[in-house]
Each structure stands twice: as C-alpha cells, then as structure tokens.
Design a protein around this motif. Structure first.
Motif, PDB file in Angstrom:
ATOM      1  N   SER A 137      -1.150  13.240   7.686  1.00  0.00           N
ATOM      2  CA  SER A 137      -2.241  12.902   6.494  1.00  0.00           C
ATOM      3  C   SER A 137      -2.914  11.558   6.646  1.00  0.00           C
ATOM      4  CB  SER A 137      -1.032  12.785   5.251  1.00  0.00           C
ATOM      5  OG  SER A 137      -0.351  11.650   6.000  1.00  0.00           O
ATOM      6  N   LEU A 165       5.696   4.960   5.721  1.00  0.00           N
ATOM      7  CA  LEU A 165       5.819   6.436   5.103  1.00  0.00           C
ATOM      8  C   LEU A 165       6.880   6.734   5.666  1.00  0.00           C
ATOM      9  CD1 LEU A 165       2.487   7.138   3.213  1.00  0.00           C
ATOM     10  CD2 LEU A 165       4.269   5.616   2.129  1.00  0.00           C
ATOM     11  N   ARG A 168       9.865   7.907   3.273  1.00  0.00           N
ATOM     12  CA  ARG A 168       9.845   7.997   2.294  1.00  0.00           C
ATOM     13  C   ARG A 168       9.586   7.238   0.552  1.00  0.00           C
ATOM     14  NH1 ARG A 168       8.311  12.976   2.655  1.00  0.00           N
ATOM     15  NH2 ARG A 168       9.246  15.035   4.170  1.00  0.00           N
ATOM     16  N   LEU A 172       5.445   0.174  -2.207  1.00  0.00           N
ATOM     17  CA  LEU A 172       5.167   0.298  -0.639  1.00  0.00           C
ATOM     18  C   LEU A 172       4.556  -0.586  -1.755  1.00  0.00           C
ATOM     19  CD1 LEU A 172       4.342   1.193   1.842  1.00  0.00           C
ATOM     20  CD2 LEU A 172       2.416   2.827   0.688  1.00  0.00           C
ATOM     21  N   MET A 192      -6.292   7.304   0.509  1.00  0.00           N
ATOM     22  CA  MET A 192      -4.524   7.431   0.973  1.00  0.00           C
ATOM     23  C   MET A 192      -3.818   6.955  -0.354  1.00  0.00           C
ATOM     24  SD  MET A 192      -4.451   7.418   4.639  1.00  0.00           S
ATOM     25  CE  MET A 192      -2.959   6.774   5.040  1.00  0.00           C
ATOM     26  N   VAL A 193      -4.282   5.481  -0.434  1.00  0.00           N
ATOM     27  CA  VAL A 193      -4.027   4.679  -1.584  1.00  0.00           C
ATOM     28  C   VAL A 193      -2.868   5.983  -2.718  1.00  0.00           C
ATOM     29  CG1 VAL A 193      -3.039   2.979  -3.071  1.00  0.00           C
ATOM     30  CG2 VAL A 193      -3.782   2.707  -0.101  1.00  0.00           C
ATOM     31  N   ASP A 195      -4.465   8.403  -3.240  1.00  0.00           N
ATOM     32  CA  ASP A 195      -3.381   9.780  -3.301  1.00  0.00           C
ATOM     33  C   ASP A 195      -1.452   9.904  -2.965  1.00  0.00           C
ATOM     34  OD1 ASP A 195      -5.493  11.312  -3.035  1.00  0.00           O
ATOM     35  OD2 ASP A 195      -5.407  11.036  -0.847  1.00  0.00           O
ATOM     36  N   LEU A 196      -1.341   8.572  -2.815  1.00  0.00           N
ATOM     37  CA  LEU A 196       0.010   8.154  -2.714  1.00  0.00           C
ATOM     38  C   LEU A 196       0.319   8.618  -4.652  1.00  0.00           C
ATOM     39  CD1 LEU A 196       0.820   5.420   0.321  1.00  0.00           C
ATOM     40  CD2 LEU A 196       1.730   7.850   0.339  1.00  0.00           C
ATOM     41  N   THR A 201       4.413   6.799  -5.364  1.00  0.00           N
ATOM     42  CA  THR A 201       4.821   6.172  -5.097  1.00  0.00           C
ATOM     43  C   THR A 201       3.909   5.300  -6.051  1.00  0.00           C
ATOM     44  OG1 THR A 201       4.712   7.453  -3.325  1.00  0.00           O
ATOM     45  CG2 THR A 201       4.928   4.875  -2.950  1.00  0.00           C
ATOM     46  N   VAL A 203       3.020   1.194  -6.041  1.00  0.00           N
ATOM     47  CA  VAL A 203       2.689   0.256  -4.944  1.00  0.00           C
ATOM     48  C   VAL A 203       2.263  -0.739  -5.328  1.00  0.00           C
ATOM     49  CG1 VAL A 203       0.282   0.465  -3.815  1.00  0.00           C
ATOM     50  CG2 VAL A 203       1.209   2.623  -3.525  1.00  0.00           C
TER      51      VAL A 203
END
Length: 333
Positions: A137, A165, A168, A172, A192-193, A195-196, A201, A203
């Motif tokens: 990923s 990560l 899990r 974050l 990537m951020v 997508d998280l 997630t 953040v």
C-alpha cells in the motif's frame, strides 16, 4: 456531535517547561509552550493543526499521544484519558513524524517492520501478512529487503507511515509527514492519507504546507504562541480574508523600512508581508477592495524597481498569514 462520535477531546491543555539560564548567576525560567488549547476531532475526520515553528503543535500532539503529561487541562482519545489511561490510548493510536528519526538504518525495511510489529503487540500469525499488505500500500514492495540507510527521504516517510499503521490504529497522528519530501513523493503520501481517512481512520495532521492542508483537511485549527487563534473548515478560514484584495508586487531591490511603514499606513491596507526569492522580493498586500487602492500601493513603493504585479483571490495561506499576523505571533518561544 455526541461524545461517542468524538475521537479526540482536548480541554484547556497547558504545558510548561522549567529551564535555567546563565552560568554565574543561573536563573530559573518557566516557558509556557501550550496555553489553554481546546478542540475536538470527530471520528473519521482529518483535522489539521497549523502554526509557525515553536507555536506548540508538536507539544500538543505529544500530550494527546501520551508522550507528555499536560501541566493543566485534560484530553481524551476514543474516550480514554491520556493521563490516567495511557496504555489504552497507545493501543488505539499511531504516531508518524517527519524526519529521519524512529527507524533502524542498518536494518532492512522488512526487519524494521518485524521489530515494530513485535513492539506493538501484533499477533505473530498476522505479522507477515500485515507487513506485506502495508509494503504494497505504501509502494515499497520489492524494496523491503534493502537497508533503510539507502532509502530516499520519501521512501523513509512511507516506511514511517507503514510502521505507524502496523497495529491498525483508529487514530493516526501525522506530524509534518511530507517535510523535505520531493513533490512526487509528497503527492503519493497525500493520497495515502486521503485513502486512510476514506477507510475510516481519524487523522490529526500538522503541516507547514498550506496547499496540503487546504486539499486534505476537513477542519483546521491555527495555533500561535501556544494558544488557539482560529478554527474552522478551510473555506471558513478563507472567508475571513475573502473581503480583501491580494496584490503581489515583484520588487527587484530591497524595500526599505520607511517604504514599508508608508505602505502599511496606506488607507485600506490591512497587512503587508515580504518574501525574498533570490534577487527578487515579493511584497504581498492585503487591502480593502476600493477604487484607488492599487494606485496607492504602487505610490508607496515609488522609487523601487518593480516587476510583475498580480491581483488574485485570497488563499488559505493568506488567511493563515492574516491570523498569525493579527495575533502578533512569531512562533518563537
């Protein structure tokens, strides 16, 4: 928003440090790094914390992720108090910071992730599948056998995110994750951020890149000299300066103090900043939109060799500069 919907709750957070200055006659000095910071972050939200160097961003994050105890105030992460229940907080969070610290350079990426998987208590049977999933990923598949000392800055940051990560985490913390990273790697990290967050997630992001914050964040708080100066969505913050015109003037010689004082005293001018780009200074003026303002600005710069003059819509960076400028904060403590 109910308490169940909140991932992070900060209430009146304060953090003071005691230092000693001088040698012959040492004196104790108290520095207040964070002063009464309060905000909330919803579950699944990407919340930005912006501010100049020394403003208190990293200190705030370290209190939220249990690395520092608040001097005053309280904070809860996913319902757990950071001071009285730190173990439960740590089980649910990940922390990624910019820079080269936090990795073992003489180990491979794979061995780094194996080590941290053990440290984070990832079940033995889940470790390798999880590690290979993360390597895929973050775009490091095929390079995992190489020593980290040979990695570029962007590759290290990707490995930092993979490390954060492994277990899990539900929340974050990203402390300037794209600092010093080339534009292509920074774009990949931003995706990537995003997508998280899309996967659920929560953040909390600190960054100095206003375009990054504008693109990614659902809401933003601006901190300066340890206190919260403004909070809202990127659009709401930009609306604070939407009524202003922004005029950028290239100046091919340094503007003197007297000229800048005259410019700042020009009717309708609310803020003036100067940025040096090689041999050219860019003078940015925030002014009330009215007939004659542009002429008054150019008159104040009379006698200087000027180049391109641009009028544009205010950006998040303009809003940030306006907020920090209005507070008189430099970020130095």
């Amino acid at each position: 928003m109910t308490d169940h919907d909140l991932a992070i709750e900060a209430a009146g957070l304060c953090r003071s440090y005691h230092t000693r200055t001088g040698w012959l006659r040492p004196q104790r000095k108290t520095i207040q790094a964070v002063r009464g910071v309060s905000f909330t972050v919803g579950r699944g939200e990407l919340f930005g914390l912006l501010g100049p160097n020394g403003a208190g961003k990293t200190t705030t994050i370290k209190m939220l992720n249990t690395l520092l105890l608040p001097t005053e105030g309280s904070a809860r992460v996913l319902g757990h108090d950071v001071a009285t229940d730190p173990v439960e907080v740590r089980r649910r969070i990940g922390y990624v910071f910019g820079g080269d610290r936090g990795l073992y350079e003489r180990l491979s990426a794979l061995d780094n992730l194996r080590y941290f998987a053990e440290l984070y208590g990832v079940e033995a049977r889940e470790q390798l599948p999880r590690i290979h999933e993360l390597l895929e990923s973050v775009g490091l598949k095929g390079r995992e056998g190489e020593r980290v000392e040979g990695y570029s800055r962007g590759m290290r940051q990707k490995l930092h995110i993979a490390r954060g990560l492994l277990h899990r985490p539900e929340v974050l913390f990203l402390d300037e994750p794209t600092i010093g990273v080339d534009p292509v790697a920074a774009r990949e990290l931003r995706q990537m951020v995003a997508d998280l967050v899309a996967a659920g997630t929560t953040v909390l992001l600190t960054t100095h890149y206003m375009a990054e914050a504008d693109q990614l964040c659902d809401r933003i708080a601006v901190i300066a000299s340890g206190t919260l100066r403004a909070e809202g969505t990127p659009t709401e913050l930009k609306d604070r300066v939407r009524k202003l015109d922004v005029l950028e003037v290239e100046v091919h010689e340094a503007a003197g103090d007297e000229q800048l004082r005259t410019l700042r005293a020009t009717p309708g001018v609310e803020q003036v900043t100067v940025e040096t780009r090689g041999p050219v200074d860019t003078v940015t003026v925030h002014a009330q939109p009215s007939a004659g303002n542009h002429g008054a600005v150019m008159a104040a710069l009379a006698g200087l060799r000027t180049g391109k003059v641009t009028s544009r819509e205010p950006t998040l960076e303009d809003a940030y500069v306006s907020i920090i400028g209005a507070s008189g904060a430099t970020g130095e403590q």
